[in-house]
Write an enzyme that holds these catalytic residues in place. Sequence first.
Site, PDB file in Angstrom:
ATOM      1  CG  HIS A   7     -19.188 -49.435  -7.498  1.00  0.00           C
ATOM      2  ND1 HIS A   7     -19.768 -48.308  -8.039  1.00  0.00           N
ATOM      3  CD2 HIS A   7     -18.834 -50.217  -8.540  1.00  0.00           C
ATOM      4  CE1 HIS A   7     -19.744 -48.401  -9.366  1.00  0.00           C
ATOM      5  NE2 HIS A   7     -19.189 -49.544  -9.687  1.00  0.00           N
ATOM      6  CB  CYS A   8     -20.982 -54.560  -5.204  1.00  0.00           C
ATOM      7  SG  CYS A   8     -19.258 -54.602  -5.767  1.00  0.00           S
ATOM      8  CG  LEU A   9     -24.284 -55.688  -1.902  1.00  0.00           C
ATOM      9  CD1 LEU A   9     -24.760 -56.101  -0.521  1.00  0.00           C
ATOM     10  CD2 LEU A   9     -24.303 -56.886  -2.835  1.00  0.00           C
ATOM     11  CG  ASP A  62     -22.584 -54.728  -9.186  1.00  0.00           C
ATOM     12  OD1 ASP A  62     -22.432 -53.606  -9.693  1.00  0.00           O
ATOM     13  OD2 ASP A  62     -21.669 -55.364  -8.655  1.00  0.00           O
TER      14      ASP A  62
END
Length: 428
Positions: free
Chosen positions: A269-271, A274
Amino acid sequence: MALSENTDLNRQKVVIIGQGYVGLPLAMRCVEAGYRVVGYDTDENKIEALKSQVSPIDDVTSEQIANSLSSDSYFPTSNPIDLKDFDIAVITVPTPLRDNRPDTSFIELAGSTIAKHLRTGSLVVLESTSYPGTTQELLAPILEKGSGLTCGLDFSLGFSPERIDPGNKSWTLKTTPKLISGVDEQSLKKVQRFYEQIVDTVVVSAGVREAEFAKLLENTYRQVNIALVNELAVHANALKIDIWEVIRIAATKPFGFAPFYPGPGVGGHCLPIDPEYLSWKFAQSSGQNSDFIKLATTVNKSMPSYVVQRLIHGLKSRDKDLKNSKVLVIGLSYKKNSSDVRESPALEVIENLVKHGAAVTAFDPFAKVMNSSGFVFVSRLDTSALKESDAVLILTEHDGVNYEEVVRLAPYIFDIRHCVMGQNVEYL
């Protein structure tokens, strides 16, 4: 007017909005610290599973859920009425992208839900990753409008970005330094007092926007450096240079270099998400895009296609076409020893393989739920599948896989993670 507060942990009620990869570990840690915890989620199936002592994520065991429930310190619910009379509320909801724009609808809904039960002396903390300004410019007005209270005067507000790394046994929620911030001095003190009970180290930010920016910097740093080494891997292959050996020897330098490794792209979900929040904010505030973020995103998104092209070339050199070839894929989750397949580049690789006419079987001992449309998904590795494959494609290096058997039985292996050795092995 000074804010009143309940300082007895055993009487303090902590509400955690979202019971997923971030919220559930936080809920369990708060229970361990002595808080009364309400775990709220709109997903009724997840709540029913939690009530049945079943954990939906890897980092929290079902035994932990059972112990927390039996202690009467943890109450999972999808009913907003159960949030009333809280002392502390923490928002840990997802923040996806929609049409390349930040989707803060989950934060907005969480804020509106909390606001109805907000009271004088309460503390609200946002942990969801978002662009700088989200806490003060988006969340604070929602809380004030829904409660009729004033931020800083009647209730406290802070931001503390999650730093959860699923599957990481070395750095847990408790041992990972926790970055905290508050909209004013009183809010900061309350945020600090809360997190000091549940983590070993608290790092105080000078401001909320700085803390929001720092979280995005952490993930953008990884996105950009992974993209750099992915691009170099492509060029190194063209030059017939072993990029893995290049990284190995470069990493012997004791200063000024941190090793990153190539792969099929980035996931979770991050890289993949974000850095886009940060790029969007730059464009909104100054009209300028981030060239680094844009280029890194482009490079990493191109890797699944590059992996397939390399596999086509590898099969062709063995007098085979990808069409109608039997390809066994090992690893579907986006990282080692995790069941998390969110944004996993492996799924795009498989989709491309299927489009090229390959017969794909995918093996992953950790992935729990998989929509296997167009390919066969298995959770156990059959030796016959190895022998009969035209190519084995290793996309994720999981523990517990008998790689010696893979090398011994498979005729051709394209190892994206550089985890096996043999005459029949080709590397990214």
